[in-house]
Every structure is written in C-alpha cells, then in structure tokens.
Enzyme design. Structure first.
Site, PDB file in Angstrom:
ATOM      1  CG  ASP A 185      36.925  49.945  42.395  1.00 34.09           C
ATOM      2  OD1 ASP A 185      37.545  50.983  43.044  1.00 34.09           O
ATOM      3  OD2 ASP A 185      37.518  49.727  41.343  1.00 34.09           O
ATOM      4  CG  ASP A 214      40.739  54.464  35.422  1.00 31.61           C
ATOM      5  OD1 ASP A 214      40.023  54.933  36.061  1.00 31.61           O
ATOM      6  OD2 ASP A 214      42.058  54.170  35.608  1.00 31.61           O
ATOM      7  CG  HIS A 215      38.333  52.756  39.178  1.00 34.79           C
ATOM      8  ND1 HIS A 215      38.793  51.993  40.230  1.00 34.79           N
ATOM      9  CD2 HIS A 215      39.262  53.586  38.977  1.00 34.79           C
ATOM     10  CE1 HIS A 215      39.912  52.207  40.580  1.00 34.79           C
ATOM     11  NE2 HIS A 215      40.334  53.342  39.702  1.00 34.79           N
ATOM     12  CB  ILE A 216      33.472  48.954  36.070  1.00 34.18           C
ATOM     13  CG1 ILE A 216      34.268  49.087  34.793  1.00 34.18           C
ATOM     14  CG2 ILE A 216      31.878  48.611  35.868  1.00 34.18           C
ATOM     15  CD1 ILE A 216      34.151  47.770  34.155  1.00 34.18           C
TER      16      ILE A 216
END
Length: 256
Positions: A185, A214-216
């Site tokens: 990202d 599941d993304h920070i």
C-alpha cells in the site's frame, strides 16, 4: 493487450483561494492494481502506464473552479493498493517503473530498498484473528517487534509473484519466520505538476482496523509551500530544498 483488473478514481479538491482571488486546488487519486501475476505477465506495468496517462488527462481537462481564472495547484497525491512491494525480487519490474520518478514514495529509500523504519502492510490472512493482531494495541506491539512481525506480516521474499508460491503459504505456516516488511500500500505525492512544493511531515501506520482487514492502513501528513518545485508561470520565492522523508516523524495510531 489491455490492462485489466484495476480500479481508479481521481478528485479535484477546492481548498481555498489566494489573496488575489485565484482558486487553490489539489488532486487526490486512489487505485488498486492487479493482484499476484505470473512472471511473464506485465499487467501492473501497463496499468501504471495508464495511470500516468489518465492523471495527465484529468489534470488538463478538469473543470475550472472559476472559468478563466488561473488555479494554484497545491498538491497531487496518488495512493492505494498497488499489490507489489519495493523489495521483493519478483516485483522488480513493478518497483522500477517510471511512475516512481514522478510520484515520491516517502517510505522508499531507493528502487529495491525501503527506509529502515518502514513496516509491512499485509497481515497473513490465516493469522488475522489471532490474539497478537486482534486489537489495535496488540497489532501495534506486533508491528514494532521484529520477531512477531515476521510471524504475522507478509515478507519481501517474493520471487514468483503468484499466491500459491508465496513462501508463507505452507502447511506449517505457523512456524514460518520472515521479515514482515511486504508493503503493498502506497501514499505518494508529486511536485511535477504543482505550484507548491509538498513535504512529508508525518507518516503513520494505523492499527484501529485490527481484524477487520488484512491490510494495515497508513496515513501521511504533508505540508505544501512555495519552493524550488513550484511550477513555472507562477510568482514564487526562493527557498532552500530539503530532504523531505529522512526526518519525517513515524507514528502508530490506535485511535481514529
């Protein structure tokens, strides 16, 4: 072959006006590129080619806030899930793309190497609901601990960018140890088409959405001022250039 499997949106934001009455605007674009692809497939590179063409066209053809008035462009930001990181050997065709000559990634030290303070942005899905990442505070501790981070976040050890070939996708995945630095990202800015120079002030990894994705998430605070990067044909003053990312403040946000 036409690029497939990606989305993009770009907006022009009116943020004020100069003392002379000229509108001050900014551009924000968000995208999501193709997920893992075969080595011989260059879809993401084609998609980034399209982004550059699309952004140039959008900047040139956007409706003027006030017809006939010269607009001062304060910022140009591009962000989203690019589905590749800046260090994995298998992602080299992507992280060497010319888009990174136009848009500046504060987390990037150079092609193929992130700055030491950066962290991965993907939690391994099979471990998404374990205690170590199940709350904002626990996720922050895991991100900051190199050993825990290597257990729960994806790595930059991708040689063949296909999901089934990822090194952590093994039957014994809980024993897998890595570096936890696969950052797919991005928040980037460009001074290429702006009248003001943008500088990254703060960069944060947001843990508030623990277990929900599941993304920070990440966020960036930047400033914009008249400087060496200012576009032509706009009155400007000379100011010394600065290294805008080496000294940026890194934070972890557990609240929104």
């Amino acid at each position: 072959m036409k690029p497939v499997g990606w989305r993009g949106r770009s907006d022009q934001v009116h943020i004020g006006q100069t003392r002379e009455g000229n509108p001050i605007v900014g551009f924000i674009a968000v995208t999501q590129l193709q997920v893992a692809q075969a080595r011989e497939n260059n879809i993401r590179s084609l998609q980034m080619d399209s982004i550059l063409t699309w952004m140039t066209s959008f900047h040139s053809n956007s409706d003027k806030i006030e017809p006939g008035a010269m607009e001062l462009v304060a910022f140009d930001v591009l962000c989203g899930n690019f589905n590749f990181d800046n260090m994995s050997p298998g992602d080299m065709p992507d992280w060497s793309h010319p888009i990174f000559l136009i848009y500046h990634d504060p987390c990037r030290l150079r092609p193929g190497c992130d700055r030491p303070w950066t962290k991965g942005s993907l939690i391994r899905r099979e471990r998404l609901h374990e205690d170590e990442v199940a709350s904002p505070e626990a996720l922050q501790r895991t991100i900051e601990d190199p050993e825990l981070r290597g257990c729960f976040l994806e790595d930059v050890e991708v040689y063949e960018p296909i999901d089934s070939n990822m090194p952590w996708n093994t039957p014994d995945f809980q024993r897998y140890r890595g570096n936890g630095r696969r950052r797919v990202d991005y928040i980037m800015f460009s001074n290429h088409r702006t009248h003001l120079q943008q500088v990254c002030e703060e960069y944060a990894f947001v843990t508030q959405l623990a277990t929900l994705t599941d993304h920070i998430p990440m966020c960036m605070t930047f400033s914009a001022a008249v400087g060496p990067a200012s576009a032509r044909d706009w009155p400007q003053v000379d100011t010394p250039d600065s290294d805008d990312s080496v000294t940026c403040k890194v934070m972890y946000e557990t609240t929104v």
